[in-house]
Design an enzyme around this catalytic site. Structure first.
Site, PDB file in Angstrom:
ATOM      1  N   SER A 179       0.940  -1.374  -0.018  1.00  0.00           N
ATOM      2  CA  SER A 179      -0.068  -0.009  -0.095  1.00  0.00           C
ATOM      3  C   SER A 179       0.867   1.366  -0.060  1.00  0.00           C
ATOM      4  CB  SER A 179      -1.055  -0.057   1.138  1.00  0.00           C
ATOM      5  OG  SER A 179      -0.173  -0.008   2.318  1.00  0.00           O
ATOM      6  N   ASP A 236      -2.757   6.071  12.595  1.00  0.00           N
ATOM      7  CA  ASP A 236      -1.993   5.566  11.502  1.00  0.00           C
ATOM      8  C   ASP A 236      -0.743   6.236  11.249  1.00  0.00           C
ATOM      9  OD1 ASP A 236      -0.692   4.466   9.277  1.00  0.00           O
ATOM     10  OD2 ASP A 236      -2.690   4.328   8.097  1.00  0.00           O
ATOM     11  N   HIS A 261       0.957   5.170   6.950  1.00  0.00           N
ATOM     12  CA  HIS A 261       0.676   5.655   5.704  1.00  0.00           C
ATOM     13  C   HIS A 261       0.763   7.113   5.832  1.00  0.00           C
ATOM     14  CE1 HIS A 261      -1.091   1.465   5.703  1.00  0.00           C
ATOM     15  NE2 HIS A 261      -0.745   1.635   4.508  1.00  0.00           N
TER      16      HIS A 261
END
Length: 436
Positions: free
Chosen positions: A151, A401, A404
């Site tokens: 990702s 998070d 990311h």
């Protein structure tokens, strides 16, 4: 008498023609002599206007290369500092790019600050060429640029599409997904920018592009063709693999094929399994890529702040001992900072394997420059995968998070570096190991 006079007149005309021809030959010879003697001056006069017009049309900076300020051929673009430049950043607006996944649209999900969008990477010894979408599309004419990995690599792919799409009319571009493969097409250029989901590069039980949130991860370190058949024919391949390996000190290895009853599973030290997977990838590169026309790039480890999904400490950069990246709004200012967000042993493994490749691999060494950017993570400002508990809502740090990155943001810098390395500098004959 008349006959004799006519003959004499004809003879005179013949001599005149010969003298005229001799004169022309003499003049022509003199012109050729002068041209040869001053050929460099003539070539400058003739070529310079076309050269100027070409560069103007391409809108390339005056120096279309990554050049050392002292005149050296190349500098280390990965050594430098972050400069706050709100007048020039971001390179696109979040709302202007329809391709950003909701997991990365931080402003749309309520992030109150935007300073993370305004930082520009400045190498110490040189300046990066200004990103030019039209120039890059011309370079990609008739070609495939493919990102392969997890990702984080998908975020870089999305950033690249956002950087390019404004230079393409709406009717001349498309984005489609076919299982693990996502393809953005610039039709007028016959070019494609693609992303292929393969978090381990080799085959694994996490290969579904949608349903892959598996904690008990299993890989087949010697099996790559399930994925690699989709990479065949790509002109530029940008690999990354790291995050999904960091689930513990041991990795489960499958010796046979995946099936309803998965058998022959053993455990191996994560570094050893990582080495085998990278070796298999390098073997495919050597068998399938032509160093004369293909480019192979490996993106180094993207750090987290700090590593791990649980509540953990930000004291390593002078923050709250009970905190993490949540509510961070500025980069780390300590020169040479290197936190716990990446595994140095895994970096050494990657450097050692890639250095031995017979096909040159360009290292996009984004690790340390990204270490500074504790402010650029998505934090809590993203689409959540599932409903949040009352305890989580009461303590946002617990679900922040810190892996990311928001878009626009840090991955745009990774693509500026990729742009510089593949179009404005020659690849080294062998990649160097990571400096750790």
């Amino acid at each position: 008498m008349k006959h004799s006079a006519a003959a004499a007149l004809g003879h005179g005309h013949g001599q005149g023609r010969r003298r005229s021809l001799s004169s022309h030959v003499l003049v022509f010879s003199l012109v050729v002599f002068v041209f040869v003697l001053y050929s460099e001056d003539f070539s400058c006069i003739l070529i310079r206007p076309f050269h100027r017009r070409y560069r103007t049309e391409q809108q390339v900076d005056a120096e279309a290369r990554v050049a050392d300020k002292d005149g050296a051929a190349e500098c280390d673009v990965f050594a430098g500092e972050w400069v706050y430049e709100p007048a020039a950043r971001p390179l696109y607006a979040e709302e202007e790019c329809p391709y950003i996944q909701p997991q990365l649209t931080c402003q749309a999900h309520g992030r109150p600050d935007s300073g993370y969008q305004h930082w520009r990477w400045q190498p110490r010894a040189c300046s990066l060429p200004r990103f030019n979408a039209t120039f890059m599309l011309e370079k990609l004419r008739g070609k495939r640029l493919m990102f392969v990995g997890d990702s984080l690599n998908r975020g870089q792919f999305t950033s690249m599409v956002c950087l390019l799409h404004r230079a393409i009319p709406d009717a001349a571009k498309s984005m489609q997904t076919f299982g693990s493969l996502t393809v953005f097409k610039a039709k007028d250029y016959d070019a494609s920018i693609e992303f292929y989901w393969a978090p381990f590069l080799v085959e694994s039980n996490s290969d579904d592009a949608v349903v892959h949130r598996i904690t008990d991860r299993i890989v087949r370190v010697g099996s790559i063709m399930k994925h690699a058949r989709y990479w065949k024919g790509a002109d530029i391949v940008v690999f990354n693999t790291y995050l999904w390996w960091m689930a513990g000190r041991k990795m489960k290895i499958l010796r046979g094929p995946f099936g309803r009853e998965t058998k022959n599973i053993t455990e191996m030290a994560t570094e050893d399994a990582y080495r085998l997977a990278l070796r298999r990838t390098v073997k495919w590169v050597e068998e399938s890529m032509d160093a004369r026309r293909n480019r192979v790039v490996f993106v180094t480890m993207s750090p987290s702040h700090p590593r791990g999904m649980a509540l953990c400490s930000s004291k390593e950069w002078g923050g709250d001992p009970a905190g993490n990246c949540y509510n961070e709004t500025a980069p780390i200012g300590e020169a040479g900072y290197w936190g716990s967000g990446t595994s140095k042993s895994m970096m050494r493994v990657a450097g050692d394997v890639l250095r031995r490749s017979r096909v040159p691999v360009t290292l996009l060494n984004i690790t340390q420059l990204s270490e500074y950017r504790k402010d650029a993570h998505t934090q809590i400002y993203k689409k959540q995968w599932g409903p949040l508990s009352r305890a989580q809502l009461a303590d946002p740090q617990s679900y922040a998070d810190c892996i990311h990155w928001c878009l626009p943001g840090l991955p745009d810098t990774w693509n500026e570096l990729l742009y510089a390395k593949i179009f404005f500098s020659m690849p080294k004959s062998q990649p160097r190991a990571f400096a750790v």
